[in-house]
Write an enzyme that holds these catalytic residues in place. Structure first.
Site, short mmCIF file in Angstrom:
data_model
loop_
_atom_site.label_atom_id
_atom_site.label_comp_id
_atom_site.label_asym_id
_atom_site.label_seq_id
_atom_site.Cartn_x
_atom_site.Cartn_y
_atom_site.Cartn_z
N ASN A 117 0.87 -1.26 -0.08
CA ASN A 117 0.06 0.13 -0.06
C ASN A 117 0.94 1.26 0.06
OD1 ASN A 117 -2.84 0.91 -0.17
ND2 ASN A 117 -3.36 -0.06 1.73
N TYR A 149 12.50 36.34 -28.56
CA TYR A 149 11.85 35.95 -27.36
C TYR A 149 12.84 34.97 -26.62
CZ TYR A 149 7.15 38.62 -27.81
OH TYR A 149 6.37 39.25 -27.95
N ARG A 169 15.66 37.00 -25.16
CA ARG A 169 15.28 37.73 -24.24
C ARG A 169 14.30 37.36 -23.05
NH1 ARG A 169 11.06 42.10 -26.18
NH2 ARG A 169 11.43 41.23 -28.19
N PHE A 220 -3.05 6.56 1.09
CA PHE A 220 -2.20 5.85 -0.04
C PHE A 220 -2.49 6.47 -1.31
CE2 PHE A 220 -6.38 3.81 1.15
CZ PHE A 220 -7.22 4.53 0.03
N GLU A 265 -12.79 1.47 -4.85
CA GLU A 265 -11.71 2.62 -5.19
C GLU A 265 -12.26 3.19 -6.39
OE1 GLU A 265 -8.53 -0.27 -4.87
OE2 GLU A 265 -8.92 -0.84 -2.82
#
Length: 509
Positions: free
Chosen positions: A196, A279, A282, A328, A413
């Site tokens: 787990n 860009y 810079r 978990f 779950e």
């Protein structure tokens, strides 16, 4: 041999790297031993008294309402391991398997899981004697943690599965026997305590975070070399610009690059050649800085997780309780590792743009594809192709795993994190980024040569020299993958960071 003392509370990222990559040995602290023994007694009392505690006197997941007798508890724990070992895909690298075992040891050493001291010592012996279970990479939902891969980790401990020992892959039973480590019999709660939680996703992600912290330094070095190859305007790095937008990573990047480029004769100031750069030059502090801030955020989350309890149920000796919860669940790591992948991907994204400006004669003013006699020579043309491919792949890999969830265990779950997928993706992205940065550094050094090296910065000069010690200037076409491999190795083994800091001081922080 260096040794890491396991307390359950003090494990560091550097110690993880030491155990995983440098084979540091580990040992339980006396305080950890006491806590482990106390929590185990609580579990034994639960079993003896017939208390209803999830995973100890009940089944798992959907079977949590099925009572398990004291006589059945050992079979329950063994069955848990053998049925959950259903991973898929290629095995994890040895360093990650070591990380998984280490994090599981540290988690159990906190004394909230009820594992026997002998069981924890078995994992310590496996690390110290280099018995490495073969653990498939795929198959974890990231809640109830990393069940499938962790089950593969446990198999050799009970004489099953396969493991690597002495450079050979063999049965888990044989590996343990050759290493002189007795196999064990799991008892109540132990199988659950071993599988787990989040040690797999966290082990993968922790190593990626460590590598990412080095790659952001390399990114600043690569960008600085590109500045010099393109006569970049250092005015954009002026501290006054960044102090009025005071993001730490941005300010740090501008400061670091100015220090790297100090004394350089290859950079310019605003208006000397042009008013401003594109860009990709810079805005380097803004882009690199944002990634640095993100990576440091993830580092903080990892440092919490590696010293946390991610088991279920959690045993509280002080109140003699076993409480079921959700520690978990990998969501804190899943979001973090998705963020990590995105932050890393951007380092390659802007690096490839700087590389493109180097090889494109209409943007650089240098010979096309950084080679004389173009036409007969293709130079670095396809290097940019390869970098673009890796950047595009990163865009796909950066799609977050954490936004997905598939219910499991008959909908008991019903929300999972996919955190292990997020960690594995971040690792792939990191490896692609490292390759792209190697390509940029190689091309920047070539650009400097073609521009005419008038003198580099105090930080970039030693890096340039280190590259030129193993990769010669390109005068005519040759197989370039070997050169890229060499440049990448200089990144991977920290050579470029070391030579920079040896000559220029500790300026990369």
């Amino acid at each position: 041999m260096k040794k890491v003392i396991i307390t359950g509370n003090t494990l560091t990222l550097e110690e993880i790297v030491g155990v995983c990559r440098n084979y540091y040995e580990v040992e339980l602290s006396d305080s950890a031993v006491d806590k482990v023994l106390l929590s185990r007694k609580i579990v034994d009392d639960f079993v003896e008294n017939g208390d209803v505690v999830y995973g100890i006197t009940t089944g798992f997941g959907k079977f949590s309402d099925v009572s398990i007798s004291k006589d059945e508890s050992k079979l329950l724990q063994k069955n848990l391991i053998v049925t959950h070992a259903v991973g898929a895909g290629k095995p994890f690298d040895t360093e990650i398997v070591r990380g998984i075992i280490l994090l599981r040891i540290n988690n159990l050493a906190k004394g909230y899981s009820g594992a026997k001291l002998e069981t924890i010592q078995t994992m310590i012996d496996m690390l110290n004697k280099k018995v490495h279970p073969v653990v498939p990479q795929k198959g974890s939902l990231g809640a109830s943690g990393d069940l499938a891969p962790l089950a593969h980790m446990v198999l050799p401990m009970i004489g099953l599965g396969i493991a690597e020992y002495g450079g050979e892959v063999m049965s888990g039973e044989e590996a343990m026997k050759k290493a002189g480590i007795p196999v064990i019999e799991l008892t109540s709660k132990e199988g659950l305590a071993l599988i787990n939680g989040t040690p797999v996703m966290t082990a993968v992600g922790a190593l990626v975070v460590y590598d990412a912290l080095n790659l952001v330094k390399i990114s600043d070095i690569a960008a600085s070399l590109s500045f010099e190859a393109q006569n970049g305007i250092v005015s954009a790095l002026d501290h006054k610009i960044h102090e009025v937008r005071p993001h730490k990573g941005q300010m740090d990047t501008a400061r670091i690059m100015l220090q790297l480029l100090s004394e350089s004769k290859m950079t310019t100031k605003q208006g000397e050649i042009r008013v401003q750069d594109a860009y990709s030059l810079r805005c380097t502090p803004q882009v690199h800085g944002a990634s640095k801030d993100a990576i440091n955020y993830v580092k903080e989350k990892v440092e919490i997780e590696i010293n946390s309890v991610t088991d279920n149920p959690i045993i509280f000796p002080e109140t003699k309780e076993g409480i079921s919860g959700g520690n978990f669940h990998g969501q804190p790591m899943a979001l973090s590792f998705d963020f990590l992948g995105i932050a890393l991907a951007e380092l390659a994204d802007i690096s490839e743009r700087r590389l493109e400006r180097l090889v494109n004669p209409s943007l650089s003013g240098l010979p096309a594809f950084l080679v004389e006699h173009g036409g007969i020579n293709s130079g670095f043309m396809i290097v940019q192709y390869s970098a673009a491919s890796l950047v595009s792949e990163n865009k796909i890999l950066a799609h977050p795993a954490s936004v997905d969830s598939i219910p499991s265990s008959a909908n008991q779950e019903d929300h999972v994190s996919m955190g292990t997928i997020a960690a594995r993706k971040a690792k792939e992205i990191m490896e692609n980024v490292r390759r792209v940065l190697a390509m940029e550094i190689m091309c920047a050094c070539q650009g400097i040569d073609l521009r005419g090296n008038k003198g580099l910065g105090i930080g970039t000069a030693p890096v340039y020299d280190a590259v030129r010690n193993c990769v010669l200037t390109l005068t005519e076409d040759r197989p370039l993958y070997e050169d890229i491999n060499k440049c990448e190795k200089l990144i991977e083994d920290d050579t470029l960071i070391k030579v920079c800091e040896e000559k220029a001081g500790n300026i990369l922080f």
